[in-house]
Design a protein around this motif. Structure first.
Motif, PDB file in Angstrom:
ATOM      1  N   ARG A  78       0.827  -1.206   0.000  1.00  0.00           N
ATOM      2  CA  ARG A  78       0.000   0.000   0.000  1.00  0.00           C
ATOM      3  C   ARG A  78       0.869   1.268   0.000  1.00  0.00           C
ATOM      4  N   ASP A  79       1.980   1.228   0.743  1.00  0.00           N
ATOM      5  CA  ASP A  79       2.847   2.407   0.808  1.00  0.00           C
ATOM      6  C   ASP A  79       3.563   2.642  -0.529  1.00  0.00           C
ATOM      7  N   LEU A  80       3.841   1.560  -1.264  1.00  0.00           N
ATOM      8  CA  LEU A  80       4.400   1.732  -2.617  1.00  0.00           C
ATOM      9  C   LEU A  80       3.353   2.398  -3.508  1.00  0.00           C
ATOM     10  N   GLU A  81       2.103   1.942  -3.369  1.00  0.00           N
ATOM     11  CA  GLU A  81       1.003   2.423  -4.216  1.00  0.00           C
ATOM     12  C   GLU A  81       0.791   3.930  -4.055  1.00  0.00           C
ATOM     13  N   PHE A  82       0.952   4.436  -2.830  1.00  0.00           N
ATOM     14  CA  PHE A  82       0.645   5.846  -2.585  1.00  0.00           C
ATOM     15  C   PHE A  82       1.890   6.713  -2.413  1.00  0.00           C
ATOM     16  N   SER A  83       3.073   6.199  -2.775  1.00  0.00           N
ATOM     17  CA  SER A  83       4.297   6.967  -2.591  1.00  0.00           C
ATOM     18  C   SER A  83       4.537   7.941  -3.756  1.00  0.00           C
ATOM     19  N   PRO A  84       4.654   9.240  -3.489  1.00  0.00           N
ATOM     20  CA  PRO A  84       4.967  10.189  -4.566  1.00  0.00           C
ATOM     21  C   PRO A  84       6.348   9.916  -5.169  1.00  0.00           C
ATOM     22  N   MET A  93       6.695   0.573 -11.407  1.00  0.00           N
ATOM     23  CA  MET A  93       6.211  -0.035 -10.170  1.00  0.00           C
ATOM     24  C   MET A  93       4.868   0.579  -9.768  1.00  0.00           C
ATOM     25  N   ALA A  94       4.755   1.903  -9.951  1.00  0.00           N
ATOM     26  CA  ALA A  94       3.508   2.582  -9.570  1.00  0.00           C
ATOM     27  C   ALA A  94       2.327   2.014 -10.359  1.00  0.00           C
ATOM     28  N   GLU A  95       2.559   1.671 -11.628  1.00  0.00           N
ATOM     29  CA  GLU A  95       1.476   1.106 -12.441  1.00  0.00           C
ATOM     30  C   GLU A  95       1.212  -0.349 -12.049  1.00  0.00           C
ATOM     31  N   ALA A  96       2.286  -1.123 -11.851  1.00  0.00           N
ATOM     32  CA  ALA A  96       2.137  -2.562 -11.594  1.00  0.00           C
ATOM     33  C   ALA A  96       1.500  -2.851 -10.231  1.00  0.00           C
ATOM     34  N   ILE A  97       1.784  -2.017  -9.248  1.00  0.00           N
ATOM     35  CA  ILE A  97       1.341  -2.326  -7.874  1.00  0.00           C
ATOM     36  C   ILE A  97      -0.182  -2.402  -7.784  1.00  0.00           C
ATOM     37  N   ARG A  98      -0.866  -1.694  -8.661  1.00  0.00           N
ATOM     38  CA  ARG A  98      -2.337  -1.703  -8.598  1.00  0.00           C
ATOM     39  C   ARG A  98      -2.925  -3.058  -9.030  1.00  0.00           C
ATOM     40  N   TYR A  99      -2.090  -3.889  -9.656  1.00  0.00           N
ATOM     41  CA  TYR A  99      -2.548  -5.235 -10.045  1.00  0.00           C
ATOM     42  C   TYR A  99      -2.264  -6.268  -8.960  1.00  0.00           C
ATOM     43  N   VAL A 100      -1.547  -5.888  -7.908  1.00  0.00           N
ATOM     44  CA  VAL A 100      -1.159  -6.872  -6.880  1.00  0.00           C
ATOM     45  C   VAL A 100      -2.335  -7.100  -5.927  1.00  0.00           C
ATOM     46  N   GLY A 101      -3.006  -8.229  -6.108  1.00  0.00           N
ATOM     47  CA  GLY A 101      -4.084  -8.608  -5.188  1.00  0.00           C
ATOM     48  C   GLY A 101      -5.148  -7.522  -5.062  1.00  0.00           C
ATOM     49  N   TYR A 185      -2.799 -10.077 -18.153  1.00  0.00           N
ATOM     50  CA  TYR A 185      -4.082 -10.723 -18.371  1.00  0.00           C
ATOM     51  C   TYR A 185      -4.378 -11.609 -17.172  1.00  0.00           C
ATOM     52  N   ALA A 186      -5.493 -11.360 -16.515  1.00  0.00           N
ATOM     53  CA  ALA A 186      -5.956 -12.207 -15.418  1.00  0.00           C
ATOM     54  C   ALA A 186      -7.450 -12.408 -15.626  1.00  0.00           C
ATOM     55  N   ARG A 187      -7.977 -13.495 -15.092  1.00  0.00           N
ATOM     56  CA  ARG A 187      -9.407 -13.756 -15.321  1.00  0.00           C
ATOM     57  C   ARG A 187     -10.274 -12.714 -14.644  1.00  0.00           C
ATOM     58  N   ARG A 188      -9.867 -12.297 -13.419  1.00  0.00           N
ATOM     59  CA  ARG A 188     -10.595 -11.232 -12.717  1.00  0.00           C
ATOM     60  C   ARG A 188      -9.571 -10.273 -12.160  1.00  0.00           C
ATOM     61  N   HIS A 189      -9.930  -8.991 -12.020  1.00  0.00           N
ATOM     62  CA  HIS A 189      -8.998  -8.059 -11.429  1.00  0.00           C
ATOM     63  C   HIS A 189      -8.666  -8.517 -10.005  1.00  0.00           C
ATOM     64  N   GLY A 190      -7.382  -8.522  -9.666  1.00  0.00           N
ATOM     65  CA  GLY A 190      -6.970  -8.947  -8.326  1.00  0.00           C
ATOM     66  C   GLY A 190      -6.471 -10.378  -8.301  1.00  0.00           C
ATOM     67  N   ASP A 191      -6.835 -11.164  -9.322  1.00  0.00           N
ATOM     68  CA  ASP A 191      -6.274 -12.518  -9.406  1.00  0.00           C
ATOM     69  C   ASP A 191      -4.811 -12.416  -9.839  1.00  0.00           C
ATOM     70  N   PHE A 192      -4.061 -13.479  -9.524  1.00  0.00           N
ATOM     71  CA  PHE A 192      -2.718 -13.536 -10.083  1.00  0.00           C
ATOM     72  C   PHE A 192      -2.828 -13.516 -11.605  1.00  0.00           C
TER      73      PHE A 192
END
Ligand SMILES: Cc1cc2nc3c(=O)[nH]c(=O)nc-3n(C[C@H](O)[C@H](O)[C@H](O)COP(=O)(O)OP(=O)(O)OC[C@H]3O[C@@H](n4cnc5c(N)ncnc54)[C@H](O)[C@@H]3O)c2cc1C
Length: 288
Positions: A78-84, A93-101, A185-192
Motif C-alpha cells: 500500500r505504501d508503494l502504491e501511494f508513494s509520490p 512499479m507505480a502502475e504494476a502495484i495496482r494489479y497486486v491482489g 491478463y488475469a481472469r478477474r482483477h486482483g487474481d494472479f
C-alpha cells in the motif's frame, strides 16, 4: 485445516531476528503473512520456528540514496502504491502495484515478502527484473548484494540461504526520458496474472530505440527478461511491424502449463502482451 505446531518469536531488532534464524534449522520469516498464513494452514510448509519481523524497527522505508531508490523489505505494498517518490521515479512499479491482489492484501503484503514468495506471476518480482534491481540480504555472517537476475534459484525459490533475511531492494531508475508500461491478463482483477509484461523504452534524438527493457511474468518459473527482443529492437525505428517481428520469438518460449492454461495459450499471450506493452511504453516515451 490448521497449521502444524510451531514456536512463535517476535524479535524487536534485526540482530535478534538474525540470531533466531541462525539458531533454527527449520524456520520461516513472517512478513505480511498474505502467502505464508495460507501455506501454514494448508500445511504446505511446517516450520519449527516462525520469526515474525513485523515488530523489527527500521525495515520499512522508501528513500532516495544518490541515484538509487532504496526500499526496505517490510514496506507495505500500500505504501508503494501511494508513494509520490515511487510515482515520480519508478512509474513502472507505480502502475504494476495496482494489479497486486486487492486493497486489503496490499495493506499487509510487503515488497520483501512478494520477492521471497517469488510466485511466477507476481508483479513486483517482474518489475524488479525489468529494472535490474539489486536484492540486499543480511545474516549474522554479514550482508550480500544479489543482482535480481541471480535471485531466482528455481520455481518459487529465492537464492537466499536459510539464515538470511531480505532487508532491502535497490533500484537505479533510468535518468533519460523514457516510457514505462505494465500490462497483464488475469481472469478477474486482483487474481494472479496468467501472463504479464513490463517494459521501459527510451528513444534517441533520431527517433530510434536507444534503450529497451522487456520482461514477461507468468511464462517461466521466474520473470523472464527478453534479451533477444531487446537486442533485435535497439537501434531500430519503432513500428507496429518491427514490434510484431521481434515479439514473434516470445511464441516459442518453453512456457509453464497447468490444467487451466496449456502452454500454447501462455505463448500466445506472451506474444500479444509483449507487443501491447511495447506500444504502450512507446506512446509514453515521447521523442527527444
Ligand atoms: C487474495 C489474495 C490475492 C493475491 N493476489 C496477488 C497478486 O495478484 N499478485 C501478487 O504478486 N501477489 C498476490 N497475493 C500475494 C500477496 O501479494 C503477498 O503479499 C505476497 O505474496 C507475500 O508477501 P507477504 O509480505 O504477505 O509475505 P509472507 O506471506 O509473510 O511471506 C511469504 C514468503 O516469503 C518469506 N519472507 C517474507 N519476507 C521475507 C524476508 N524479508 N526475508 C526472507 N524471507 C521472507 C516468508 O518466510 C514466506 O516464505 C495475493 C494474496 C491474496 C491473499
Amino acid at each position: 485445516m490448521k497449521a502444524a505446531p510451531f514456536r512463535y518469536h517476535a524479535p524487536r531488532t534485526l540482530d535478534e531476528a538474525l540470531g533466531l534464524l541462525a539458531d533454527s534449522p527449520n524456520a520461516r520469516v513472517l512478513a505480511g503473512g498474505q502467502s505464508l498464513m495460507p501455506m501454514l494452514n494448508m500445511r504446505v510448509v511446517s516450520p519449527d520456528d516462525l520469526i515474525d519481523i513485523n515488530g523489527v524497527e527500521g525495515l520499512a522505508y522508501i528513500r532516495e540514496e544518490g541515484v538509487e531508490i532504496v526500499i526496505g523489505a517490510m514496506t507495505r505494498q500500500r505504501d508503494l502504491e501511494f508513494s509520490p517518490l515511487i510515482a515520480a521515479r519508478l512509474p513502472l512499479m507505480a502502475e504494476a502495484i495496482r494489479y497486486v491482489g486487492h486493497r486489503q492484501t496490499r495493506n499487509r503484503g510487503t515488497i520483501g515478502g512478494s520477492l521471497c514468495q517469488l510466485d511466477p506471476s507476481a508483479e513486483l518480482p517482474t518489475v524488479a527484473q525489468a529494472c535490474d534491481a539489486v536484492v540486499v540480504a543480511r545474516s549474522r555472517r554479514g550482508e550480500r548484494r544479489i543482482p535480481i537476475a541471480e535471485f531466482p534459484a528455481g520455481y518459487m525459490t529465492p537464492a537466499l540461504e536459510a539464515d538470511e533475511v531480505l532487508v532491502e531492494l535497490r533500484f537505479t531508475p533510468w535518468t533519460a526520458p523514457h516510457g514505462a508500461a505494465f500490462v497483464e491478463y488475469a481472469r478477474r482483477h486482483g487474481d494472479f496474472a496468467v501472463v504479464s509484461a513490463a517494459a521501459m523504452l527510451a528513444l534517441g534524438s533520431d527517433g530510434r530505440i536507444e534503450r529497451l527493457s522487456l520482461t514477461l511474468g507468468g511464462v517461466g518459473a521466474a520473470p523472464l527478461r527478453m534479451g533477444a527482443i531487446e537486442a533485435a529492437l535497439c537501434g531500430q525505428k519503432p513500428s507496429t511491424q518491427s514490434f510484431a517481428a521481434a515479439c514473434a520469438s516470445a511464441g516459442t518460449i518453453d512456457a509453464l502449463e497447468d490444467p487451466h492454461y496449456p502452454r500454447w495459450y501462455r505463448q500466445r499471450l506472451a506474444v500479444a502482451l509483449s507487443k501491447r506493452v511495447l506500444a504502450a511504453a512507446l506512446g509514453r516515451a515521447g521523442a527527444r
